[in-house]
Scaffold this active site. Structure first.
Site, PDB file in Angstrom:
ATOM      1  N   SER A  83       0.849  -1.193   0.000  1.00 49.04           N
ATOM      2  CA  SER A  83       0.000   0.000   0.000  1.00 49.04           C
ATOM      3  C   SER A  83       0.879   1.235   0.000  1.00 49.04           C
ATOM      4  CB  SER A  83      -0.888   0.023   1.250  1.00 49.04           C
ATOM      5  OG  SER A  83      -1.382   1.338   1.428  1.00 49.04           O
TER       6      SER A  83
ATOM      7  N   HIS B  67      -1.489  -1.441  -3.975  1.00 50.61           N
ATOM      8  CA  HIS B  67      -2.751  -1.116  -3.304  1.00 50.61           C
ATOM      9  C   HIS B  67      -2.822   0.406  -3.091  1.00 50.61           C
ATOM     10  CE1 HIS B  67      -6.104  -2.259  -0.573  1.00 50.61           C
ATOM     11  NE2 HIS B  67      -5.705  -1.231   0.153  1.00 50.61           N
TER      12      HIS B  67
ATOM     13  N   ASP C 238      -4.837   3.456  -1.495  1.00 48.91           N
ATOM     14  CA  ASP C 238      -5.850   3.811  -0.503  1.00 48.91           C
ATOM     15  C   ASP C 238      -6.372   5.226  -0.757  1.00 48.91           C
ATOM     16  OD1 ASP C 238      -6.049   1.524   1.299  1.00 48.91           O
ATOM     17  OD2 ASP C 238      -3.926   1.900   1.694  1.00 48.91           O
TER      18      ASP C 238
ATOM     19  N   MET D 187      -8.867   8.077   0.187  1.00 48.55           N
ATOM     20  CA  MET D 187      -9.653   8.520   1.349  1.00 48.55           C
ATOM     21  C   MET D 187     -10.132   9.948   1.140  1.00 48.55           C
ATOM     22  SD  MET D 187      -7.302   7.052   4.450  1.00 48.55           S
ATOM     23  CE  MET D 187      -6.503   5.452   4.364  1.00 48.55           C
TER      24      MET D 187
ATOM     25  N   HIS E  75      -8.601   1.078  -3.479  1.00 52.42           N
ATOM     26  CA  HIS E  75      -9.470   0.820  -2.323  1.00 52.42           C
ATOM     27  C   HIS E  75     -10.141   2.141  -1.978  1.00 52.42           C
ATOM     28  CE1 HIS E  75      -9.582  -0.165   2.290  1.00 52.42           C
ATOM     29  NE2 HIS E  75     -10.782  -0.018   1.765  1.00 52.42           N
TER      30      HIS E  75
ATOM     31  N   MET F 291     -12.187   4.490  -0.013  1.00 49.45           N
ATOM     32  CA  MET F 291     -12.787   4.795   1.288  1.00 49.45           C
ATOM     33  C   MET F 291     -13.386   6.183   1.164  1.00 49.45           C
ATOM     34  SD  MET F 291      -9.695   3.219   3.558  1.00 49.45           S
ATOM     35  CE  MET F 291      -8.606   3.196   2.142  1.00 49.45           C
TER      36      MET F 291
ATOM     37  N   MET G  82     -11.005  -6.036   6.085  1.00 45.83           N
ATOM     38  CA  MET G  82     -10.221  -5.049   6.834  1.00 45.83           C
ATOM     39  C   MET G  82      -9.843  -5.634   8.198  1.00 45.83           C
ATOM     40  SD  MET G  82      -9.864  -2.507   4.848  1.00 45.83           S
ATOM     41  CE  MET G  82      -8.855  -1.599   6.037  1.00 45.83           C
TER      42      MET G  82
ATOM     43  N   GLY H 235      -8.713   3.971   7.561  1.00 50.32           N
ATOM     44  CA  GLY H 235      -8.416   5.388   7.744  1.00 50.32           C
ATOM     45  C   GLY H 235      -6.936   5.709   7.862  1.00 50.32           C
ATOM     46  N   PHE H 236      -6.185   4.808   8.488  1.00 51.48           N
ATOM     47  CA  PHE H 236      -4.773   5.121   8.718  1.00 51.48           C
ATOM     48  C   PHE H 236      -3.895   3.886   8.575  1.00 51.48           C
ATOM     49  CE2 PHE H 236      -7.342   8.165  10.977  1.00 51.48           C
ATOM     50  CZ  PHE H 236      -6.772   9.370  10.613  1.00 51.48           C
TER      51      PHE H 236
ATOM     52  N   GLY I 217      -0.359   1.769   9.719  1.00 50.62           N
ATOM     53  CA  GLY I 217       0.392   1.587  10.952  1.00 50.62           C
ATOM     54  C   GLY I 217      -0.408   1.194  12.179  1.00 50.62           C
TER      55      GLY I 217
ATOM     56  N   ASP J  53      -6.317  -6.588   4.785  1.00 50.43           N
ATOM     57  CA  ASP J  53      -5.742  -5.245   4.762  1.00 50.43           C
ATOM     58  C   ASP J  53      -5.685  -4.656   6.167  1.00 50.43           C
ATOM     59  OD1 ASP J  53      -4.995  -2.647   4.178  1.00 50.43           O
ATOM     60  OD2 ASP J  53      -6.774  -2.172   2.988  1.00 50.43           O
ATOM     61  N   GLY J  54      -4.458  -4.436   6.655  1.00 54.86           N
ATOM     62  CA  GLY J  54      -4.297  -3.716   7.910  1.00 54.86           C
ATOM     63  C   GLY J  54      -3.470  -4.466   8.937  1.00 54.86           C
ATOM     64  N   GLY J  55      -2.360  -3.867   9.325  1.00 54.96           N
ATOM     65  CA  GLY J  55      -1.548  -4.437  10.400  1.00 54.96           C
ATOM     66  C   GLY J  55      -0.753  -5.673  10.004  1.00 54.96           C
TER      67      GLY J  55
ATOM     68  N   GLY K 116       1.375  -1.904   4.153  1.00 50.55           N
ATOM     69  CA  GLY K 116       1.790  -0.519   3.938  1.00 50.55           C
ATOM     70  C   GLY K 116       3.063  -0.216   4.700  1.00 50.55           C
TER      71      GLY K 116
HETATM   72  C1  DX5 Z   1      -6.145   1.514   6.046  1.00 54.44           C
HETATM   73  C2  DX5 Z   1      -5.740   1.126   4.643  1.00 54.44           C
HETATM   74  C3  DX5 Z   1      -4.610   0.179   4.546  1.00 54.44           C
HETATM   75  C4  DX5 Z   1      -3.301   0.679   5.087  1.00 54.44           C
HETATM   76  C5  DX5 Z   1      -2.545  -0.490   5.628  1.00 54.44           C
HETATM   77  O1  DX5 Z   1      -7.308   2.244   5.976  1.00 54.44           O
HETATM   78  O2  DX5 Z   1      -6.835   0.549   3.946  1.00 54.44           O
HETATM   79  O3  DX5 Z   1      -4.434  -0.283   3.209  1.00 54.44           O
HETATM   80  O4  DX5 Z   1      -2.495   1.316   4.130  1.00 54.44           O
HETATM   81  O5  DX5 Z   1      -1.437  -0.010   6.292  1.00 54.44           O
HETATM   82  P1  DX5 Z   1      -0.592  -0.929   7.270  1.00 54.44           P
HETATM   83  O6  DX5 Z   1      -0.112  -2.097   6.459  1.00 54.44           O
HETATM   84  O7  DX5 Z   1       0.468  -0.029   7.739  1.00 54.44           O
HETATM   85  O8  DX5 Z   1      -1.545  -1.383   8.360  1.00 54.44           O
HETATM   86 ZN    ZN Z   2      -6.509  -0.386   1.918  1.00 52.28          ZN
END
Ligand code: DX5
Ligand code: ZN
Length: 220
Positions: free
Chosen positions: A8, A33, A35, A37, A66, A68, A137, A142-143, A145, A173-175, A195
Site C-alpha cells: 500500500s 494497493h 488507498d 480517502m 481501495h 474509502m 479489513m 483510515g490510517f 500503521g 488489509d491492515g496491520g 503498507g
Molecule cells: C487503512 C488502509 C490500509 C493501510 C494499511 O485504511 O486501507 O491499506 O495502508 O497499512 P498498514 O499495512 O500499515 O496497516
Molecule cells: Zn486499503
C-alpha cells in the site's frame, strides 16, 4: 495462483514515489494497493484519480483502488480511466451495491467489496456471484500503521467454500507485517496488503517486500 503481497503506497515517501514503486516492482511485486480517502467516509485525506493516472505511468503493476469515500459511484469512472485495474468499495457507501459492481465491470475493471472489522463477512453473501474480490479489513479503515485485529477472521472458515465456489479472491488489509502474517496464512487468503511493513526506514521497499513475500510463499 501464488499468494501475493500488495504494497500500500499510503506509507510510501511521496517525494520519490516513482523510485519506491520501482523498488517493489523490481523485487517481483505484481500488485499495488492504492488507498483513496476523502476525509468524510474516513477521517483522513489521501489522493484521487490524478495521482492514480501518474502511478499508471510509473508502473505496469496491477493497480487496485481501495475507495474509502462517500458516493463512490460519482468517481469510479474517473479512477478506471486513470488506470485502476481493480476497484474495491465499501457496501455501506453505495446506494445500490449491485449497480456499483455492474458499473465497475462495465467500465472494464475487476470489482470487489470491503468488509470492516465491525461488519459481518456475511454482508457480501448476496453479491458472491458478482464480485472478483473480497477485502477483509483487519484494522478500522483510515490510517496506516495500526495493530492487526485477529478476530476479523472468525467468520472466514464458514464462508470459505462459498468464496472458492464463486472464484472470489480473498485479500486482507491492515496491520500485516512479518510477525502477524503467520496468523493469516493457510486460511484461504491469497493477497496481503502491507503498507508500513513495506515502506519504512528499516530497509528498501523492495527488500521489505521480499521478506514478506518469502514468508507468504513458504507458508502457503
Ligand atoms: C487503512 C488502509 C490500509 C493501510 C494499511 O485504511 O486501507 O491499506 O495502508 O497499512 P498498514 O499495512 O500499515 O496497516
Ligand atoms: Zn486499503
Amino acid at each position: 495462483m501464488t499468494a501475493q503481497i500488495s504494497p500500500s503506497v499510503l506509507s510510501a515517501d511521496f517525494s520519490r514515489l516513482g523510485d519506491q514503486i520501482k523498488s517493489v516492482a523490481e523485487s517481483g511485486g505484481e500488485v499495488l494497493h492504492l488507498d483513496v480517502m476523502d476525509g468524510h467516509y474516513v477521517p483522513n485525506l489521501t489522493f484521487g484519480p490524478l495521482l492514480v493516472k501518474a502511478m499508471r505511468k510509473m508502473t505496469d503493476m496491477v493497480l487496485e483502488a481501495h475507495l474509502m469515500i462517500s458516493e463512490p459511484d460519482l468517481y469510479i469512472e474517473n479512477f478506471i480511466k486513470a488506470g485502476a485495474d481493480i476497484v474495491l468499495v465499501h457496501p455501506s457507501t453505495c446506494s445500490s451495491v449491485q449497480d456499483t459492481l455492474r458499473n465497475i465491470k462495465t467500465l472494464g475493471a475487476k470489482a470487489g467489496l470491503v468488509v470492516n472489522p465491525d461488519e459481518k463477512l456475511s454482508i457480501i453473501d448476496p453479491y458472491l456471484g458478482e464480485i472478483d474480490q473480497l477485502l477483509i479489513m483487519s484494522v478500522v479503515p483510515g490510517f496506516g500503521g495500526q495493530s492487526f485485529m485477529p478476530e476479523v477472521l472468525d467468520d472466514l472458515p464458514q464462508m470459505r467454500q462459498a468464496l472458492v465456489d464463486n472464484n472470489v479472491l480473498v485479500e486482507i488489509d491492515g496491520g500485516i507485517n512479518k510477525t502477524t502474517i503467520a496468523s493469516v496464512l493457510g486460511k484461504g487468503i491469497s493477497r496481503f496488503v502491507a503498507g508500513s511493513a513495506v515502506f519504512n526506514k528499516h530497509a528498501s521497499p523492495g527488500e521489505n517486500f521480499n521478506t514478506l513475500q518469502t514468508l507468504v510463499t513458504a507458508g502457503k
